[in-house]
Each structure stands twice: as structure tokens, then as C-alpha cells.
Scaffold this motif. Structure first.
Motif, mmCIF file in Angstrom:
data_model
loop_
_atom_site.group_PDB
_atom_site.id
_atom_site.type_symbol
_atom_site.label_atom_id
_atom_site.label_comp_id
_atom_site.label_asym_id
_atom_site.label_seq_id
_atom_site.Cartn_x
_atom_site.Cartn_y
_atom_site.Cartn_z
ATOM 1 N N ILE A 142 41.162 -25.791 53.795
ATOM 2 C CA ILE A 142 41.823 -25.643 52.990
ATOM 3 C C ILE A 142 43.263 -25.627 53.037
ATOM 4 N N PRO A 143 43.713 -26.024 51.778
ATOM 5 C CA PRO A 143 44.416 -26.725 51.708
ATOM 6 C C PRO A 143 45.974 -25.693 52.100
ATOM 7 N N GLY A 144 47.236 -26.381 53.671
ATOM 8 C CA GLY A 144 48.191 -26.434 54.240
ATOM 9 C C GLY A 144 47.832 -25.055 55.361
ATOM 10 N N LEU A 145 46.391 -24.405 55.124
ATOM 11 C CA LEU A 145 46.522 -24.049 57.019
ATOM 12 C C LEU A 145 46.284 -24.959 58.141
ATOM 13 N N ALA A 146 47.359 -23.464 58.844
ATOM 14 C CA ALA A 146 48.246 -24.114 59.928
ATOM 15 C C ALA A 146 47.067 -23.881 61.162
ATOM 16 N N ASP A 147 46.762 -25.609 61.813
ATOM 17 C CA ASP A 147 46.138 -24.660 63.786
ATOM 18 C C ASP A 147 44.648 -24.348 63.486
ATOM 19 N N SER A 148 44.178 -25.168 62.208
ATOM 20 C CA SER A 148 42.765 -24.398 62.044
ATOM 21 C C SER A 148 41.841 -24.328 63.727
ATOM 22 N N GLY A 149 41.890 -24.819 64.288
ATOM 23 C CA GLY A 149 41.080 -24.620 66.054
ATOM 24 C C GLY A 149 41.127 -23.310 66.525
ATOM 25 N N PHE A 150 43.376 -23.173 66.377
ATOM 26 C CA PHE A 150 43.427 -21.585 67.458
ATOM 27 C C PHE A 150 43.229 -20.727 66.010
ATOM 28 N N THR A 151 42.477 -20.673 65.184
ATOM 29 C CA THR A 151 42.153 -19.833 63.548
ATOM 30 C C THR A 151 40.418 -19.099 64.052
ATOM 31 N N ALA A 152 40.195 -20.202 63.718
ATOM 32 C CA ALA A 152 38.787 -19.963 64.530
ATOM 33 C C ALA A 152 38.060 -19.299 65.493
ATOM 34 N N HIS A 153 38.828 -19.676 66.947
ATOM 35 C CA HIS A 153 38.581 -19.225 67.697
ATOM 36 C C HIS A 153 39.739 -17.610 67.384
ATOM 37 N N ALA A 154 40.596 -17.080 67.204
ATOM 38 C CA ALA A 154 40.713 -16.423 66.436
ATOM 39 C C ALA A 154 40.125 -14.977 65.337
ATOM 40 N N LEU A 155 39.156 -15.583 64.808
ATOM 41 C CA LEU A 155 38.463 -15.316 64.560
ATOM 42 C C LEU A 155 36.943 -15.058 64.915
ATOM 43 N N LEU A 156 36.487 -15.923 65.868
ATOM 44 C CA LEU A 156 35.161 -15.552 66.318
ATOM 45 C C LEU A 156 35.701 -14.470 67.234
ATOM 46 N N ALA A 157 37.021 -14.501 67.341
ATOM 47 C CA ALA A 157 37.111 -12.779 68.545
ATOM 48 C C ALA A 157 36.699 -11.914 68.235
ATOM 49 N N ALA A 158 36.561 -11.598 66.746
ATOM 50 C CA ALA A 158 36.488 -10.845 65.946
ATOM 51 C C ALA A 158 35.011 -10.241 65.960
ATOM 52 N N THR A 159 34.421 -11.097 66.307
ATOM 53 C CA THR A 159 32.446 -10.992 66.107
ATOM 54 C C THR A 159 31.538 -11.204 67.653
ATOM 55 N N ARG A 160 33.049 -10.882 68.350
ATOM 56 C CA ARG A 160 32.129 -11.036 69.639
ATOM 57 C C ARG A 160 31.281 -9.271 70.035
ATOM 58 N N ALA A 161 30.193 -9.927 71.176
ATOM 59 C CA ALA A 161 29.228 -8.543 70.754
ATOM 60 C C ALA A 161 29.708 -8.202 71.252
ATOM 61 N N ASP A 162 30.570 -7.883 72.431
ATOM 62 C CA ASP A 162 31.310 -6.611 73.256
ATOM 63 C C ASP A 162 31.815 -5.945 72.049
ATOM 64 N N LEU A 163 32.430 -6.608 71.235
ATOM 65 C CA LEU A 163 32.655 -5.540 70.364
ATOM 66 C C LEU A 163 32.423 -5.671 69.349
ATOM 67 N N VAL A 164 31.302 -6.039 68.673
ATOM 68 C CA VAL A 164 30.340 -5.084 68.462
ATOM 69 C C VAL A 164 29.721 -4.486 68.524
ATOM 70 N N GLU A 165 29.159 -3.982 70.101
ATOM 71 C CA GLU A 165 29.036 -3.021 70.638
ATOM 72 C C GLU A 165 29.563 -2.058 70.313
ATOM 73 N N HIS A 166 30.571 -2.268 70.711
ATOM 74 C CA HIS A 166 31.915 -1.108 71.012
ATOM 75 C C HIS A 166 31.741 -0.861 69.569
ATOM 76 N N LEU A 167 31.635 -1.336 68.493
ATOM 77 C CA LEU A 167 32.043 -0.393 66.701
ATOM 78 C C LEU A 167 31.009 0.168 66.679
ATOM 79 N N ALA A 168 29.812 -0.630 66.563
ATOM 80 C CA ALA A 168 28.171 -0.330 66.199
ATOM 81 C C ALA A 168 28.030 0.958 66.842
ATOM 82 N N GLY A 169 27.931 0.929 68.488
ATOM 83 C CA GLY A 169 27.476 2.059 69.190
ATOM 84 C C GLY A 169 28.426 3.210 69.893
ATOM 85 N N GLN A 170 29.654 2.834 70.269
ATOM 86 C CA GLN A 170 30.453 3.571 70.949
ATOM 87 C C GLN A 170 30.768 4.502 70.026
#
Length: 198
Positions: A142-170
Motif C-alpha cells: 500500500i503506497p505511503g503506509l508507515a510501519d507495516s509490521g506494527f500495523t499488522a500487529h495492531a490489526l491482528l490484535a482485533a482478531t484475537r480469540a479472547d476478544l472474539v469470544e468476548h464479543l460473540a459470547g459475552q
């Protein structure tokens, strides 16, 4: 000939174990309820066979998780839209995150069991490194995107199993709402990171 038969037996046993573990995790209230003895009994194999094939419970979880994720990995690597290289990189990144979220929604107990094994940092797990590498590689396009490594970590954090379970389950959030929220968050994060890189 006996060696060929033993390899076939080992492959058949492995498939039986993965199918049994899959069914047990799908039915369990808590991933911790499923033991290696339960899996061996359900698969019709001895515990020794199970431990020889997978090493331990974490090894079994990794193998099952890997087998379930294979269709997504294949779609990315073979270039199938919307995950393949023919799709614009921002759309690919969103499609990859959506596929991971849907996978974790469909495999909530298994994802929780694997990500909660307590065997060190989840960021050092092989499956995490693979998906971080794939997402980072897409973000780098993606042109101009800064720090793809950190951005990937931050985005993957939104798919963590414990968060998914909290949102879908609780919180009992509907699947489509969770998918829309993730797409909205990821789009804003990618755009913000792109502006910082300009």
C-alpha cells in the motif's frame, strides 16, 4: 510392504485424531475440558499413538488449527480473489482479516484453546508469525503506509480469540456486525497509517 502399511496406518490415525479433536472442541463448553485421553478414546487410538504423533496437547492443537486454516492459506498463496495478488492490497488486507475473524468465529473453542495454551508469548507462535508475515507483506504494497509490521500487529490484535469470544459470547454481537466493525476499524487504521507515511 509392512513399512508402507504402517505409514498408511499413521496417516489414517492422524486423520481420525484430528476429526475426533475437532468434534470434541466444537462440543465443549470450555477448551480446557478436552483432554488428550478424551481425544484418544474418541479417535479409537491409544494415548501413546497420540503423543507419538503430536508430542503434546499444544502440538495437537497446532496441527488441528493448521489443518483448519489451510483453505485460507491456500487462497492467499494461489491468488484466489479477494485474497490473491490480483486484488488491490487494501482490499486484500481487509479480506485476510475478515477470513481470520470468520475462522475464529467458526472455531471459537479451538482458537481459544490454541491461543490460551500459556506456552510463552502468543506472538512467537508459528501460526501467528505466518499470518503476521502474510498481512505485513500485503500492507507493504500500500503506497505511503508507515510501519507495516506494527500495523499488522495492531490489526491482528482485533482478531484475537479472547476478544472474539468476548464479543460473540459475552456481548452476543452478531457475526455481520463484528465483520463490519473489523472492516471499519481496519480501514481507518490503514488510512491513518498511510497519512503518517506521507
Amino acid at each position: 510392504m509392512p513399512e508402507h502399511r504402517s505409514r498408511k496406518d499413521a496417516a489414517r490415525n492422524r486423520e481420525a485424531v484430528l476429526a475426533a479433536a475437532d468434534a470434541l472442541f466444537a462440543r465443549s463448553e470450555s477448551p480446557e475440558d478436552v483432554t488428550m485421553a478424551d481425544v484418544a478414546t474418541a479417535a479409537g487410538v491409544g494415548k501413546g499413538t497420540l503423543f507419538r504423533a503430536f508430542g503434546d496437547r499444544a502440538g495437537l492443537l497446532r496441527a488441528l488449527y493448521g489443518a483448519r486454516l489451510e483453505p485460507i492459506r491456500e487462497a492467499v498463496e494461489t491468488g484466489r480473489p479477494p485474497l490473491g495478488p490480483g486484488t488491490p492490497p487494501q482490499e486484500r488486507a481487509l479480506a485476510l482479516l475478515d477470513a481470520l475473524l470468520c475462522f475464529k468465529l467458526d472455531n471459537r473453542r479451538l482458537a481459544l484453546a490454541l491461543e490460551g495454551t500459556g506456552s510463552g508469548s502468543p506472538y512467537r507462535a508459528e501460526h501467528y508469525e505466518q499470518w503476521h508475515g502474510l498481512l505485513r507483506a500485503v500492507l507493504e504494497q500500500i503506497p505511503g503506509l508507515a510501519d507495516s509490521g506494527f500495523t499488522a500487529h495492531a490489526l491482528l490484535a482485533a482478531t484475537r480469540a479472547d476478544l472474539v469470544e468476548h464479543l460473540a459470547g459475552q456481548e452476543r454481537q452478531p457475526r455481520e456486525r463484528m465483520r463490519a466493525q473489523l472492516a471499519n476499524f481496519a480501514t481507518r487504521a490503514i488510512l491513518a497509517s498511510g497519512h503518517q507515511g506521507i
